[in-house]
Design a protein around this motif. Structure first.
Motif, PDB file in Angstrom:
ATOM      1  N   SER A  42       0.829  -0.827  -0.213  1.00 26.59           N
ATOM      2  CA  SER A  42       0.037  -0.097  -0.386  1.00 26.59           C
ATOM      3  C   SER A  42       0.906   1.111   0.220  1.00 26.59           C
ATOM      4  O   SER A  42       0.375   2.589   0.183  1.00 26.59           O
ATOM      5  N   ALA A  43       2.320   1.308   0.008  1.00 33.17           N
ATOM      6  CA  ALA A  43       3.264   2.443   0.459  1.00 33.17           C
ATOM      7  C   ALA A  43       2.667   3.014  -0.774  1.00 33.17           C
ATOM      8  O   ALA A  43       3.449   2.460  -2.272  1.00 33.17           O
ATOM      9  N   ALA A  44       2.202   4.277  -1.494  1.00 29.73           N
ATOM     10  CA  ALA A  44       3.157   4.942  -2.010  1.00 29.73           C
ATOM     11  C   ALA A  44       4.521   5.906  -3.042  1.00 29.73           C
ATOM     12  O   ALA A  44       4.735   5.908  -1.979  1.00 29.73           O
ATOM     13  N   PRO A  45       4.653   5.643  -3.599  1.00 28.55           N
ATOM     14  CA  PRO A  45       5.752   6.028  -4.166  1.00 28.55           C
ATOM     15  C   PRO A  45       6.105   7.339  -4.700  1.00 28.55           C
ATOM     16  O   PRO A  45       4.755   7.650  -4.178  1.00 28.55           O
ATOM     17  N   SER A  46       7.261   7.852  -3.933  1.00 23.89           N
ATOM     18  CA  SER A  46       7.385   9.712  -3.765  1.00 23.89           C
ATOM     19  C   SER A  46       7.975   9.855  -5.598  1.00 23.89           C
ATOM     20  O   SER A  46       7.598   8.999  -6.555  1.00 23.89           O
ATOM     21  N   PRO A  47       7.168  11.206  -5.274  1.00 19.17           N
ATOM     22  CA  PRO A  47       7.327  11.876  -6.887  1.00 19.17           C
ATOM     23  C   PRO A  47       8.861  11.412  -7.563  1.00 19.17           C
ATOM     24  O   PRO A  47       9.224  11.534  -6.386  1.00 19.17           O
ATOM     25  N   ALA A  70      13.002  -2.290  -1.269  1.00 20.26           N
ATOM     26  CA  ALA A  70      11.738  -1.320  -2.229  1.00 20.26           C
ATOM     27  C   ALA A  70      12.152  -1.098  -3.469  1.00 20.26           C
ATOM     28  O   ALA A  70      11.151  -1.863  -4.114  1.00 20.26           O
ATOM     29  N   GLY A  71      13.083  -0.634  -3.376  1.00 21.26           N
ATOM     30  CA  GLY A  71      13.632  -0.485  -4.840  1.00 21.26           C
ATOM     31  C   GLY A  71      12.919  -1.209  -5.894  1.00 21.26           C
ATOM     32  O   GLY A  71      12.849  -1.369  -7.380  1.00 21.26           O
ATOM     33  N   ARG A  81      10.730   5.384  -9.620  1.00 20.43           N
ATOM     34  CA  ARG A  81      11.055   6.395  -8.773  1.00 20.43           C
ATOM     35  C   ARG A  81      12.337   7.346  -9.525  1.00 20.43           C
ATOM     36  O   ARG A  81      11.783   8.395  -9.319  1.00 20.43           O
ATOM     37  N   HIS A  82      13.050   6.746  -9.946  1.00 17.42           N
ATOM     38  CA  HIS A  82      14.175   6.752 -11.031  1.00 17.42           C
ATOM     39  C   HIS A  82      14.551   8.219  -9.714  1.00 17.42           C
ATOM     40  O   HIS A  82      14.890   9.411  -9.743  1.00 17.42           O
ATOM     41  N   PRO A 112      21.402  -4.667 -14.716  1.00 15.49           N
ATOM     42  CA  PRO A 112      21.882  -3.702 -14.229  1.00 15.49           C
ATOM     43  C   PRO A 112      21.296  -3.161 -12.437  1.00 15.49           C
ATOM     44  O   PRO A 112      20.005  -3.035 -12.795  1.00 15.49           O
ATOM     45  N   PRO A 113      22.576  -3.153 -11.900  1.00 18.22           N
ATOM     46  CA  PRO A 113      21.948  -3.018 -10.136  1.00 18.22           C
ATOM     47  C   PRO A 113      21.363  -1.644 -10.195  1.00 18.22           C
ATOM     48  O   PRO A 113      19.854  -1.513  -9.552  1.00 18.22           O
ATOM     49  N   GLU A 114      21.075  -0.651 -10.531  1.00 16.27           N
ATOM     50  CA  GLU A 114      20.505   0.224 -10.757  1.00 16.27           C
ATOM     51  C   GLU A 114      19.579   0.584 -10.911  1.00 16.27           C
ATOM     52  O   GLU A 114      17.972   0.968 -10.649  1.00 16.27           O
ATOM     53  N   LEU A 115      19.478   0.483 -11.886  1.00 10.34           N
ATOM     54  CA  LEU A 115      17.636  -0.948 -12.635  1.00 10.34           C
ATOM     55  C   LEU A 115      16.531  -1.581 -11.702  1.00 10.34           C
ATOM     56  O   LEU A 115      15.963  -1.151 -11.341  1.00 10.34           O
ATOM     57  N   VAL A 116      17.510  -2.441 -11.399  1.00  9.82           N
ATOM     58  CA  VAL A 116      16.736  -3.828 -11.066  1.00  9.82           C
ATOM     59  C   VAL A 116      16.465  -3.314  -9.014  1.00  9.82           C
ATOM     60  O   VAL A 116      15.534  -3.437  -8.810  1.00  9.82           O
ATOM     61  N   PHE A 117      17.229  -1.919  -9.340  1.00 12.23           N
ATOM     62  CA  PHE A 117      16.993  -1.793  -7.575  1.00 12.23           C
ATOM     63  C   PHE A 117      16.414  -0.093  -7.671  1.00 12.23           C
ATOM     64  O   PHE A 117      15.917   0.246  -6.743  1.00 12.23           O
ATOM     65  N   ASP A 118      16.281   0.072  -8.681  1.00  8.89           N
ATOM     66  CA  ASP A 118      15.380   1.617  -9.196  1.00  8.89           C
ATOM     67  C   ASP A 118      15.769   2.557  -7.862  1.00  8.89           C
ATOM     68  O   ASP A 118      15.969   3.019  -7.325  1.00  8.89           O
TER      69      ASP A 118
END
Length: 251
Positions: A42-47, A70-71, A81-82, A112-118
Motif C-alpha cells: 500500500s506504500a505510495a511511491p514518492s514523486p 523496496a527499490g 521512482r528513478h 543492471p543494478p541501478e535499474l533492478v534496485f531502482d
C-alpha cells in the motif's frame, strides 16, 4: 493520445498484479532474514522528481537492505521512482559521493543494478564482472567503497541463466578449453560446480553455489571481516530472477 494511453496503462497494471501474485518478497528486513524485504504494497511511491538527499540515505546495512528491497519491488511492479537524478542532485554530486551499498554483479546486460534496485546517481557503487568473478582489481574496488567511503553493505548479485556459469559447466563437461581470457572465468567458477545435479539443474545450482563462494571469500577478507565483526558491514548474497524480476537472498 488518451485513447492509446488507457489500454497501455491497463496492460501494465495487469502485469504488475500478476508479478505480485507470482513472487512476493519473502522474509523480514532484518539481516538474519531469508530474503530482501520491501515496503508494504500500500506504500505510495514518492514523486520521481523528489531527491532523497544525503541525510536520508541509509547508514546501516539493515537500512540499505530495506531500501534495495523496496527499490526492487518498484522495479518489478513498474512503479520506478528513478530517484536522485534531478539537476540539484547532479550538482551536489560534484562535491563528493555517499553511496550506501556496493553491488558486485554480473556483466549481463539484463541485470543492471541501478535499474533492478531502482536507484539513482550516487546511490550505488557497482562492480561488474562475468559470473561475479573476483580478482585483485575487483577486491580493491570493493575495499575502496567499504574502507574509504564507509559503505555498510556489499551485495553479491548473481542471476538466473548466467552465461558465464553455463560456459564453465559446459567446459567442465567437455574438457575443451574456452577461447582467450574466457577460460580464466571458467577456472574461477569451476570449484563451485554442483556435480550432484545434471543438465540445467546443474547450471542453476552452480549459480547459487558461486554466489555463496564469492560472498564467503569477500567476508573472509581481513579488512572486511574486521568491519563485519564490529557490526559496521554486512556482506550478503542475492540472486535476480529474469522470469519475474525478483531479487532474493541466497544464504
Amino acid at each position: 493520445m488518451n485513447s492509446e494511453d488507457t489500454p497501455l496503462r491497463s496492460i501494465r497494471r495487469a502485469f504488475a498484479r500478476r508479478s505480485l501474485l507470482r513472487g512476493g518478497f519473502a522474509g523480514a528486513v532484518a539481516l538474519g532474514g531469508a530474503g530482501l524485504a520491501a515496503a508494504p504494497a500500500s506504500a505510495a511511491p514518492s514523486p520521481a522528481s523528489a531527491p532523497r538527499g544525503t541525510a536520508a540515505r541509509p547508514t546501516t546495512a539493515a537500512e540499505a537492505l530495506k531500501e534495495l528491497a523496496a527499490g526492487n519491488r518498484r522495479w518489478r511492479t513498474f512503479r520506478e521512482r528513478h530517484p536522485d537524478e534531478t539537476p540539484a542532485v547532479r550538482q551536489s554530486l560534484t562535491k563528493g559521493q555517499h553511496p550506501f551499498a556496493v553491488v558486485l554483479g554480473c556483466i549481463d546486460s539484463r541485470v543492471p543494478p541501478e535499474l533492478v534496485f531502482d536507484q539513482g546517481l550516487g546511490d550505488l557503487m557497482t562492480v561488474r564482472t562475468a559470473g561475479e568473478v573476483l580478482d585483485e582489481a575487483v577486491l580493491g574496488s570493493i575495499a575502496y567503497g567499504v574502507l574509504e567511503l564507509g559503505i555498510p553493505l556489499v551485495v553479491v548479485l548473481g542471476h538466473q541463466s548466467c552465461g558465464a556459469v553455463k560456459a564453465a559447466v559446459q567446459a567442465d563437461l567437455s574438457g575443451e578449453p574456452l577461447p582467450a581470457h574466457i577460460q580464466y572465468l571458467a577456472d574461477q567458477i569451476a570449484p563451485t560446480i554442483d556435480r550432484t545435479q545434471d543438465g540445467d539443474a546443474r547450471i542453476d545450482a552452480t549459480i547459487d553455489a558461486n554466489i555463496r563462494a564469492v560472498r564467503s571469500r569477500l567476508a573472509g577478507e581481513p579488512d572486511l571481516a574486521e568491519r563485519i565483526a564490529t557490526g559496521k558491514l554486512a556482506v550478503v548474497g542475492a540472486r535476480y530472477e529474469l522470469t519475474n524480476q525478483l531479487v532474493h537472498r541466497i544464504v
